[in-house]
Write a protein that holds these residues in place. Structure first.
Motif, PDB file in Angstrom:
ATOM      1  N   ARG A   1      41.693 -49.184  28.554  1.00  0.00           N
ATOM      2  CA  ARG A   1      40.703 -49.832  29.417  1.00  0.00           C
ATOM      3  C   ARG A   1      40.829 -51.346  29.251  1.00  0.00           C
ATOM      4  O   ARG A   1      40.916 -51.864  28.163  1.00  0.00           O
ATOM      5  CB  ARG A   1      39.298 -49.370  29.020  1.00  0.00           C
ATOM      6  CG  ARG A   1      38.168 -50.000  29.821  1.00  0.00           C
ATOM      7  CD  ARG A   1      36.847 -49.348  29.445  1.00  0.00           C
ATOM      8  NE  ARG A   1      35.719 -49.958  30.134  1.00  0.00           N
ATOM      9  CZ  ARG A   1      34.943 -50.904  29.615  1.00  0.00           C
ATOM     10  NH1 ARG A   1      35.166 -51.342  28.376  1.00  0.00           N
ATOM     11  NH2 ARG A   1      33.929 -51.404  30.292  1.00  0.00           N
ATOM     12  N   GLY A   2      40.859 -52.049  30.371  1.00  0.00           N
ATOM     13  CA  GLY A   2      40.984 -53.500  30.316  1.00  0.00           C
ATOM     14  C   GLY A   2      42.402 -53.972  30.054  1.00  0.00           C
ATOM     15  O   GLY A   2      42.616 -55.082  29.570  1.00  0.00           O
TER      16      GLY A   2
ATOM     17  N   VAL B   1      43.359 -57.348  31.705  1.00  0.00           N
ATOM     18  CA  VAL B   1      42.724 -58.487  31.030  1.00  0.00           C
ATOM     19  C   VAL B   1      43.494 -58.823  29.756  1.00  0.00           C
ATOM     20  O   VAL B   1      43.779 -59.987  29.455  1.00  0.00           O
ATOM     21  CB  VAL B   1      41.249 -58.167  30.704  1.00  0.00           C
ATOM     22  CG1 VAL B   1      40.666 -59.206  29.745  1.00  0.00           C
ATOM     23  CG2 VAL B   1      40.420 -58.121  31.981  1.00  0.00           C
TER      24      VAL B   1
ATOM     25  N   ARG C   1      44.728 -58.645  39.205  1.00  0.00           N
ATOM     26  CA  ARG C   1      44.579 -57.354  38.528  1.00  0.00           C
ATOM     27  C   ARG C   1      43.507 -57.413  37.448  1.00  0.00           C
ATOM     28  O   ARG C   1      42.733 -56.472  37.263  1.00  0.00           O
ATOM     29  CB  ARG C   1      45.924 -56.915  37.946  1.00  0.00           C
ATOM     30  CG  ARG C   1      46.939 -56.543  39.002  1.00  0.00           C
ATOM     31  CD  ARG C   1      48.119 -55.785  38.436  1.00  0.00           C
ATOM     32  NE  ARG C   1      49.032 -56.631  37.692  1.00  0.00           N
ATOM     33  CZ  ARG C   1      49.227 -56.574  36.388  1.00  0.00           C
ATOM     34  NH1 ARG C   1      48.561 -55.698  35.661  1.00  0.00           N
ATOM     35  NH2 ARG C   1      50.081 -57.381  35.786  1.00  0.00           N
ATOM     36  N   ALA C   2      43.445 -58.537  36.738  1.00  0.00           N
ATOM     37  CA  ALA C   2      42.427 -58.686  35.702  1.00  0.00           C
ATOM     38  C   ALA C   2      41.028 -58.758  36.304  1.00  0.00           C
ATOM     39  O   ALA C   2      40.060 -58.267  35.708  1.00  0.00           O
ATOM     40  CB  ALA C   2      42.716 -59.936  34.869  1.00  0.00           C
TER      41      ALA C   2
ATOM     42  N   GLU D   1      39.936 -57.064  38.662  1.00  0.00           N
ATOM     43  CA  GLU D   1      39.481 -55.701  38.936  1.00  0.00           C
ATOM     44  C   GLU D   1      38.844 -55.063  37.707  1.00  0.00           C
ATOM     45  O   GLU D   1      38.239 -53.997  37.801  1.00  0.00           O
ATOM     46  CB  GLU D   1      40.659 -54.848  39.415  1.00  0.00           C
ATOM     47  CG  GLU D   1      41.239 -55.302  40.748  1.00  0.00           C
ATOM     48  CD  GLU D   1      42.476 -54.500  41.149  1.00  0.00           C
ATOM     49  OE1 GLU D   1      42.867 -53.596  40.373  1.00  0.00           O
ATOM     50  OE2 GLU D   1      43.038 -54.786  42.223  1.00  0.00           O
ATOM     51  N   GLU D   2      38.983 -55.721  36.561  1.00  0.00           N
ATOM     52  CA  GLU D   2      38.420 -55.212  35.303  1.00  0.00           C
ATOM     53  C   GLU D   2      37.339 -56.152  34.768  1.00  0.00           C
ATOM     54  O   GLU D   2      37.130 -56.263  33.564  1.00  0.00           O
ATOM     55  CB  GLU D   2      39.532 -55.035  34.267  1.00  0.00           C
ATOM     56  CG  GLU D   2      40.621 -54.065  34.696  1.00  0.00           C
ATOM     57  CD  GLU D   2      41.829 -54.079  33.773  1.00  0.00           C
ATOM     58  OE1 GLU D   2      42.653 -53.151  33.862  1.00  0.00           O
ATOM     59  OE2 GLU D   2      41.954 -55.020  32.955  1.00  0.00           O
ATOM     60  N   ARG D   3      36.646 -56.811  35.679  1.00  0.00           N
ATOM     61  CA  ARG D   3      35.666 -57.810  35.244  1.00  0.00           C
ATOM     62  C   ARG D   3      34.483 -57.209  34.500  1.00  0.00           C
ATOM     63  O   ARG D   3      33.703 -57.932  33.874  1.00  0.00           O
ATOM     64  CB  ARG D   3      35.164 -58.637  36.434  1.00  0.00           C
ATOM     65  CG  ARG D   3      34.387 -57.845  37.473  1.00  0.00           C
ATOM     66  CD  ARG D   3      33.882 -58.769  38.576  1.00  0.00           C
ATOM     67  NE  ARG D   3      34.970 -59.366  39.324  1.00  0.00           N
ATOM     68  CZ  ARG D   3      34.939 -60.602  39.826  1.00  0.00           C
ATOM     69  NH1 ARG D   3      33.888 -61.361  39.635  1.00  0.00           N
ATOM     70  NH2 ARG D   3      35.958 -61.070  40.507  1.00  0.00           N
ATOM     71  N   GLU D   4      34.353 -55.881  34.525  1.00  0.00           N
ATOM     72  CA  GLU D   4      33.260 -55.251  33.783  1.00  0.00           C
ATOM     73  C   GLU D   4      33.589 -55.099  32.299  1.00  0.00           C
ATOM     74  O   GLU D   4      32.720 -54.753  31.500  1.00  0.00           O
ATOM     75  CB  GLU D   4      32.929 -53.877  34.382  1.00  0.00           C
ATOM     76  CG  GLU D   4      33.911 -52.743  34.056  1.00  0.00           C
ATOM     77  CD  GLU D   4      35.224 -52.839  34.817  1.00  0.00           C
ATOM     78  OE1 GLU D   4      36.138 -52.046  34.507  1.00  0.00           O
ATOM     79  OE2 GLU D   4      35.328 -53.705  35.716  1.00  0.00           O
ATOM     80  N   THR D   5      34.835 -55.358  31.909  1.00  0.00           N
ATOM     81  CA  THR D   5      35.200 -55.235  30.496  1.00  0.00           C
ATOM     82  C   THR D   5      34.698 -56.459  29.731  1.00  0.00           C
ATOM     83  O   THR D   5      34.602 -57.555  30.286  1.00  0.00           O
ATOM     84  CB  THR D   5      36.730 -55.115  30.328  1.00  0.00           C
ATOM     85  OG1 THR D   5      37.359 -56.268  30.894  1.00  0.00           O
ATOM     86  CG2 THR D   5      37.253 -53.863  31.023  1.00  0.00           C
TER      87      THR D   5
ATOM     88  N   TRP E   1      36.591 -59.972  29.855  1.00  0.00           N
ATOM     89  CA  TRP E   1      36.839 -60.736  31.085  1.00  0.00           C
ATOM     90  C   TRP E   1      36.159 -62.105  31.093  1.00  0.00           C
ATOM     91  O   TRP E   1      36.802 -63.116  31.418  1.00  0.00           O
ATOM     92  CB  TRP E   1      36.429 -59.911  32.308  1.00  0.00           C
ATOM     93  CG  TRP E   1      36.754 -60.558  33.618  1.00  0.00           C
ATOM     94  CD1 TRP E   1      37.921 -60.483  34.311  1.00  0.00           C
ATOM     95  CD2 TRP E   1      35.891 -61.412  34.386  1.00  0.00           C
ATOM     96  NE1 TRP E   1      37.855 -61.233  35.454  1.00  0.00           N
ATOM     97  CE2 TRP E   1      36.618 -61.817  35.537  1.00  0.00           C
ATOM     98  CE3 TRP E   1      34.591 -61.876  34.214  1.00  0.00           C
ATOM     99  CZ2 TRP E   1      36.085 -62.650  36.498  1.00  0.00           C
ATOM    100  CZ3 TRP E   1      34.043 -62.720  35.172  1.00  0.00           C
ATOM    101  CH2 TRP E   1      34.792 -63.107  36.305  1.00  0.00           C
TER     102      TRP E   1
END
Length: 260
Positions: free
Chosen positions: A164-165, A168, A198-199, A201-205, A208
């Motif tokens: 996950r992530g 990032v 692409r990173a 798209e993982e801003r909830e990690t 980020w």
């Protein structure tokens, strides 16, 4: 043998519990045991256990651990072998080290409750703490927690699915290299923007926001502002600041010096 000899006659199976580590090690070695060991077992356990007295190392270990002798014989050699490998690791962030830690993790999932299992769990935990520290330095400022370290390392070496992530982490890992090549060429900037997309798209990690702040700090080095002629500089007024962008990709867009 010495510990067994020190026990009084008829001590019973409870007295053997402190010998569990030694008995497990003896089972793992799979070597011929002196017949005197059998005699000592009979002396210590016989008066209490009678016909059920164990007369082999495997049976004595089974008596102490509560695990069947056959399972001990099948489990302990690989368990103790991987324990020795983990304890012998000098570095954590290498492909071979990650493979060793992965084998240890797999052994733990299958191993019964034994003293050796506890030792392996402790050794693996310490190794993963060191691995997490190395990965956190590699991906700074994005930290890698201990519980995620092995999965991140597997993904890094291509031995498992991406964690996950992952995007990032990839951008955080590669940002220093882009800084060394600054100011960025058009192709390098486009490559970094693709990573940023692409990173984003993982801003909830959790990492980020830290990566966003890091990129805002290094952006002037990556994309330096071209100096303006004196006339235009006076018209532009105050120098442009790094924009408070809401995404990594937006932060890498060209800055407009003035709106005139």
């Amino acid at each position: 043998m010495q510990a067994l000899r020190a026990m009084p006659r008829g001590s019973g199976p409870g007295a053997l519990r402190g010998l569990a580590p030694l008995l497990e090690a003896a089972v793992a070695e799979d070597t011929d045991v002196d017949l005197r060991f059998r005699d000592e077992l009979i002396r210590v356990l016989g008066p209490v256990m009678g016909e059920d007295t164990p007369v082999t190392v495997e049976d004595a270990a089974a008596c102490v651990t509560g695990v069947e002798a056959k399972l001990l014989v099948a489990t302990l050699p690989p368990l103790r072998a991987v324990l020795a490998e983990v304890q012998g690791l000098k570095f954590s962030l290498t492909h071979e080290a990650v493979r060793v830690l992965s084998r240890a993790d797999a052994c733990l999932q299958q191993a019964p409750k034994l003293v050796t299992r506890v030792e392996l769990e402790r050794a693996l935990g310490a190794a993963c703490e060191r691995l997490a520290a190395e990965l956190s330095r590699l991906h700074a400022p994005v930290p890698v927690p201990v519980e995620a370290a092995l999965g991140v390392a597997r993904g890094l070496f291509g031995d498992g699915p991406q964690p996950r992530g992952a995007a990032v982490l990839e951008m955080a890992r590669g940002l220093d290299d882009f800084c060394r090549r600054a100011p960025l060429s058009t192709s390098d900037l486009e490559a970094l923007r693709e990573l940023a997309r692409r990173a984003d798209e993982e801003r909830e990690t959790p990492g980020w926001p830290l990566l966003l702040e890091r990129l805002r700090t290094v952006r002037p080095r990556l994309i330096p502002q071209k100096p303006l002629p004196p006339l235009y500089r006076s018209l532009a007024g105050a120098p442009a600041r790094v924009p408070l962008a809401g995404s990594l990709e937006a932060l890498l867009r060209p800055m407009h010096v003035c709106d005139h």
